[in-house]
Design a protein around this motif. Structure first.
Motif: not given
Ligand code: ZN
Ligand code: ZN
Ligand code: ZN
Ligand code: ZN
Ligand code: ZN
Ligand code: ZN
Ligand code: ZN
Length: 459
Positions: A282-298
């Motif tokens: 959570x602390x690396x400032x990179x999005x790991x979830x798509x904000x639009x669907x709350x699913x994780x993307x790598x």
């Protein structure tokens, strides 16, 4: 001129399945409630004498009807003559008149009402004790399921348990049966049951303060893989080998990249596109979830860590998850305009005639979107108010956003940009919510559906 009226008594418990809508607003609509309705007409405005005009019978496909001429004259259906006692098929949008409208005859448009899709319910009996979280002893709230033991907990309760296990750097044990938990994820099916129980017995609801506290603890947004035991011996991996699913590791489990390496208490997220694992950070400032669907993307995460795919760790390409502003669009998404091809073609033609490209139009509307010039209430993405052009989204959510923007492009378009035959189409009353546009080509072609609904129970 003759005034139409339904001769059959209207039954309030029957739903209106179709209407005859006069093109001349001085006449009133005729609602069809019965499977078979004889429409009468007054011979003259002053006389009370009535004559049969036509009989309309609903067809079993619910998509069309038979119109039988019961009058002593010809009836026109979509400019085709129907002789006395003859019948014709009428569809949603068909126009019926006793004679040519330039001779003063009223014309009626036949419209079939959209029906509520038939839903299937099965009644089940459930002991509410089975729907309780063993940590807080209440009915689950935002229920998550742990695997492989399949016990269920509140998201907030289990997240707190998970946090404490990680602090101790111990493996995560099920609070109920003490089995090692390899995986935890939200359970959407049980979530529906959770809501039905609270609807049936509101006394089981907890206080709003409790809910706020639980929600603030809840950290499980997408399926979490909690342990990735490394296999020391090489084995053939087959999808049917369930045990192997827990042995998948991520590149940072094996090697340090970007100054980080996973340890045995690292929580992993599973990418929804490639199925690969990445550490939840959570602390690396990179999005790991798509904000639009709350699913994780790598893709964005590995890009930030300088990791490229290899044979042992297939990763998503950076194209699959990146900021909206950096994406390109070359074709109108199939979702656009409620999947109505006529409207998609009109939008495409229109952009071409303006001498512009789709990319150019979308970029212009993303700018307006960023400046908050567009009402986001109907935007089909989660966290709609938080999304900007810098937000990374998955490809599916990007397509949804483009479709949303193309709706606004169309409704704000000045009509001279449309071909004359497209510009003169009337708006369908049900607008984008119209269901007829999906199964009646004729209707989809005749009426504009890129507009707000003005009738019906649509929001
Ligand atoms: Zn709980
Ligand atoms: Zn358990
Ligand atoms: Zn890892
Ligand atoms: Zn991936
Ligand atoms: Zn998404
Ligand atoms: Zn969310
Ligand atoms: Zn329609």
């Amino acid at each position: 001129m003759e005034k139409g009226e339904s001769s059959t008594p209207t039954l309030s418990e029957d739903e209106v399945w179709a209407k005859l809508i006069p093109t001349d607003s001085r006449y009133s609509e005729i609602e069809l409630r019965l499977k078979e309705t004889v429409i009468c007409s007054e011979v003259k405005h002053s006389s009370s004498e009535k004559q049969d005009w036509c009989k309309i019978t609903r067809n079993v496909d619910l998509d069309s009807a038979m119109m039988q001429n019961r009058s002593l004259k010809e009836i026109l259906v979509d400019e085709t003559v129907v002789q006395e006692e003859h019948a014709a098929v009428i569809k949603c949008g068909s126009e019926i008149s006793l004679g040519p409208s330039d001779e003063g005859y009223v014309k009626y448009r036949f419209e079939i009402m959209p029906t509520e899709e038939s839903r299937r319910y099965i009644q089940i009996y459930l002991d509410v004790e089975y729907a309780k979280c063993c940590i807080c002893l209440n009915i689950w709230h935002d229920v998550v399921t742990a695997a492989p033991c399949l016990h269920n907990f509140c998201n907030g309760c289990f997240s707190e348990w998970l946090r404490r296990s990680q602090e101790r750097r111990s493996s995560v044990l099920c609070p109920h049966c003490r089995a090692v938990v390899h995986f935890v994820g939200r359970n959407h099916f049980l979530h529906n049951i959770e809501q039905d129980i609270l609807l049936a017995d509101p006394s089981l609801k907890r206080s709003s303060e409790d809910i706020v506290l639980l929600d603030s603890n809840a950290s499980i947004k997408s399926p979490l893989v909690l342990s990735s035991r490394k296999s020391s011996r090489k084995r053939e991996r087959s999808p049917s080998d369930a045990a192997d699913r827990w042995e998948h590791s991520c590149p940072q489990c094996d090697t340090e990249y970007g100054g980080y390496q996973c340890n045995e208490s690292t929580v992993h997220l599973q990418c929804q596109a490639c199925g690969g694992m990445m550490p939840s950070r959570s602390n690396v400032g990179v999005q790991q979830h798509c904000l639009g669907c709350d699913r994780a993307f790598c893709a964005a995460y590995w890009h930030s860590q300088g990791v490229n795919g290899s044979n042992s760790h297939p990763l998503c390409s950076p194209e699959t998850f990146k900021p909206i502003a950096e994406r390109t669009v070359s074709r109108i998404p199939s979702l656009a305009h409620e999947k109505n091809h006529y409207e998609q073609n009109i939008t495409e033609r229109c952009i071409r005639q303006m001498g512009r490209s789709l990319q150019d139009v979308v970029a212009e509307w993303i700018l307006k979107f960023d400046k908050r010039e567009i009402d986001r209430t109907r935007m089909p993405l989660n966290h709609a108010e938080m999304i900007t052009s810098r937000t990374s989204t998955c490809s599916e959510c990007y397509d949804k956003l483009v479709s949303f923007l193309l709706y606004w492009f169309r409704v704000t378009l000045i009509s001279h940009h449309l071909a004359p035959e497209d510009a003169q189409r009337q708006d369908c009353w049900y607008g984008y919510a119209c269901r007829t546009q999906h199964h009646n080509q004729e209707h989809a072609r005749k009426r504009n559906h890129v507009c707000r609904p003005t009738r019906g129970n649509h929001v």
